[in-house]
Design a protein around this motif. Structure first.
Motif, PDB file in Angstrom:
ATOM      1  N   ILE A  58       3.545   0.552  -4.214  1.00  0.00           N
ATOM      2  CA  ILE A  58       2.674  -0.627  -4.331  1.00  0.00           C
ATOM      3  C   ILE A  58       2.060  -0.959  -2.970  1.00  0.00           C
ATOM      4  N   GLY A  59       2.897  -0.933  -1.933  1.00  0.00           N
ATOM      5  CA  GLY A  59       2.410  -1.237  -0.592  1.00  0.00           C
ATOM      6  C   GLY A  59       1.314  -0.280  -0.163  1.00  0.00           C
ATOM      7  N   ILE A  60       1.562   1.019  -0.357  1.00  0.00           N
ATOM      8  CA  ILE A  60       0.570   2.022   0.044  1.00  0.00           C
ATOM      9  C   ILE A  60      -0.710   1.845  -0.755  1.00  0.00           C
ATOM     10  N   LEU A  61      -0.561   1.518  -2.057  1.00  0.00           N
ATOM     11  CA  LEU A  61      -1.730   1.336  -2.913  1.00  0.00           C
ATOM     12  C   LEU A  61      -2.612   0.196  -2.378  1.00  0.00           C
ATOM     13  N   ILE A  62      -1.992  -0.975  -2.144  1.00  0.00           N
ATOM     14  CA  ILE A  62      -2.782  -2.132  -1.699  1.00  0.00           C
ATOM     15  C   ILE A  62      -3.405  -1.857  -0.332  1.00  0.00           C
ATOM     16  N   VAL A  63      -2.557  -1.406   0.617  1.00  0.00           N
ATOM     17  CA  VAL A  63      -3.070  -1.127   1.960  1.00  0.00           C
ATOM     18  C   VAL A  63      -4.160  -0.059   1.891  1.00  0.00           C
ATOM     19  N   GLY A  64      -3.932   0.963   1.037  1.00  0.00           N
ATOM     20  CA  GLY A  64      -4.911   2.034   0.897  1.00  0.00           C
ATOM     21  C   GLY A  64      -6.256   1.514   0.407  1.00  0.00           C
TER      22      GLY A  64
END
Lengths: 316, 282
Positions: free
Chosen positions: B27-33
């Protein structure tokens, strides 16, 4: 214990002096000096008058002498004078600090009342629906900036609660009810992220306590879960919880600086930001110093009081 | 039998924990991405953020504007994407500078006693200010604008990284392999960077994501107060500041930029927590 408190106090003194130097240099490294800023674009000043102004503000002296003048004034309780209004800065800071302190204290009380029970409930219902709700709240509460929440509250109250929407600050001592009405939403805006942090940390602290041997023993000897939770879990979680709350006290001060500007409350934050915008540097200097000193004192008092709550800290 | 039950219990707990961390990481990588891609590609795909149209205060979806327009008829979507770009550049550059300089200070402090005594006292002094107050003070000194904000945030976070890297570096200094390396005649830079840094870098990485989320908050707070990024440049805080003035005409101008800040901060926080848990498992 007295020795521990004394040692902490002695360590704080060089830090305090360092803070005065940083604040002084910060203002004096700005290009242009106080007199030039005050005069702006005026050109009808004779060189003699200019020289008199320089002497009045002590600007023709070496930097260290200017620092010494300011510092010795501070020690005697003279914080200097505002460039814009000519008022003594101490008279500006006094009422402003009352507002900030009230805001921060109210937000702290609000956060503790909501977050500590929420964190405990979350821990006791680990990995169940209440826990997920509490953790979701903590995650989102930490991400919402207090100035956005404040802005939205101003917007919402002006549409749905017009009675609450004119944020005209009145003193707590003059109109207690009117004051609380106006401070309620700023306190909510400031409290949210603190609630999130305290919920999270309380949950963690209670979960740690639940793992301890004496809790298992209490269960094993046949106490009801309720009795175990209140008498053995809660009491032992209180030390880490008070630690967390204490650690956050200082950060409330920083949050209050921003929230005051959202709701136009005449506190320390508004004083500093207005002074920066008006280039009233003596006010910036003394008000920033005042906030930093309060920050240091709060952290010091919190540190020393842990020595009372938890004696093992003293020997570290 | 009892033993095998216990083992399967443990491994079940571990898998569950692992799965939670991995979903957090995803989830973190998705949002930051999404934010990073928006910041990188936005300027290529969208028009200039100050391009005005004839419709002011369009609500989302109206007149073909996906997120509506502001008081000058400028597309909110374009401005928010440019705002994300500015806010991310400021946060990543400032934390990049403060983490590398801070780690350097921490490493040197673990090596030289006198440097440690003097510099860490100075760091203590800077940490005696609430972060936002120190940032405001620096902005008063350097004046508003993107470079000023970067300097302010970098200076606020330098002591944090110095402290975070100093303690584990000191711990490594006491270990035998450092002693052995020293007796072999290795140079100080070799010991500090090749040996100590390679043992303490996870501790610094864990701080990075959380520090960037804090940096986004400080940037937006400064710009919101009118001391950071100023119009016509767009940053998330500047957009919220502008939206606060026009929100009684069009509430979306205040809601959308704030939501963008909150989602960005949420993304970096989730990523940071997941990274921290991942390293703690080892």
């Amino acid at each position: 214990m007295a020795l521990y408190a004394l040692r902490r106090l002695v360590i704080a003194i060089p830090t305090l002096i360092g803070v005065t130097i940083v604040v002084f240099l910060m203002v004096h490294l700005i290009p242009g000096n106080v007199v030039q800023i005050m005069l702006g674009t005026r050109t009808d000043i004779t060189p003699v008058q200019l020289h008199q102004l320089y002497r009045l503000y002590g600007i023709n002296r070496p930097l260290w002498e200017q620092y010494w003048l300011w510092f010795s004034g501070l020690v005697r309780g003279n914080l200097g004078f505002s460039l814009r209004t000519g008022l003594p800065i101490a008279a500006l800071i006094g009422p402003a600090f009352v507002v900030t302190a009230e805001l921060a204290a109210g937000a702290l009380v609000m956060a503790v009342i909501v977050a500590v029970p929420l964190g405990i409930v979350a821990a006791l219902h680990q990995r169940r629906i209440l826990d997920w709700i509490a953790r979701g709240f903590a995650l989102i509460g930490l991400a919402i900036p207090n100035f956005w929440l404040g802005t939205l509250l101003v917007l919402a109250t002006s549409i749905y609660l017009p009675a609450f929407s004119n944020f005209n600050y009145v003193s707590l001592f003059a109109h207690p009810l009117g004051n609380l009405k106006d401070m309620l939403f700023p306190m909510v805006a400031l409290a949210l992220s603190l609630m999130a942090i305290i919920t999270r940390m309380t949950r963690g602290a209670v979960l740690e306590t639940l793992k301890l041997d004496h809790v298992r023993t209490a269960h094993a000897k046949g106490l009801t879960p309720m009795a175990v939770n209140i008498r053995h879990v809660l009491r032992n979680s209180l030390i880490p919880i008070t630690t967390i709350v204490g650690l956050q006290l200082g950060y409330l001060l920083g949050g209050a600086i921003i929230v005051e500007n959202v709701f136009s409350l005449p506190g320390m934050g508004q004083l500093v930001v207005n002074a920066v915008n008006q280039r009233d540097y003596p006010v910036v200097q003394s008000a920033a110093l005042f906030i930093a000193v309060v920050f240091i004192i709060v952290n010091l008092v919190v540190d020393i009081s842990y020595g009372f709550i938890n004696p093992t800290i003293r020997y570290q | 039998m009892a033993l095998s039950i216990q083992q399967s219990d443990i491994s079940e707990v571990q898998t569950r924990r692992r799965r939670r961390i991995d979903s957090g990481l995803a989830i973190g990588i998705l949002i930051v991405g999404v934010f990073v891609v928006a910041g990188l590609l936005g300027p290529v795909l969208l028009r200039h953020p100050n391009r005005m149209g004839i419709y002011s205060f369009a609500v989302p979806g109206q007149h073909g504007y996906l997120l509506g327009t502001d008081q000058f008829g400028r597309s909110e979507l374009t401005r928010i994407v440019w705002g994300i770009r500015t806010s991310l550049i400021i946060s990543i550059v400032s934390i990049g500078v403060s983490s590398s300089l801070g780690t350097l200070v921490g490493l040197l402090a673990s090596q030289y006693r006198t440097f440690d005594l003097i510099v860490m006292r100075v760091m203590d002094i800077f940490m005696s200010f609430p972060a936002i107050l120190l940032a405001i003070g620096i902005m008063a000194m350097v004046g508003p604008g993107v470079p000023g904000v970067i300097e302010a945030i970098a200076l606020v976070y330098l002591p944090v990284f110095a402290r975070v890297s100093r303690a584990p570096a000191l711990e490594q200094q006491g270990k035998e392999y450092v002693e052995a390396e020293r007796s072999l005649g290795s140079s100080v830079p070799r010991i500090l960077f090749r040996h100590i840094l390679s043992n303490i870098w996870p501790i610094i990485i864990i701080q990075l994501s959380l520090a960037i989320s804090d940096a986004i908050l400080i940037e937006s707070a400064l710009s919101y107060l009118g001391l950071g990024v100023v119009p016509p440049s767009a940053s998330l805080g500047e957009l919220l500041q502008a939206g606060q003035i026009t929100m009684f005409n069009d509430a979306w101008t205040a809601i959308l930029p704030g939501a963008a800040i909150a989602i960005a901060v949420l993304g970096f926080n989730v990523l940071g927590d997941a990274v921290r848990d991942r390293f703690a498992v080892r």
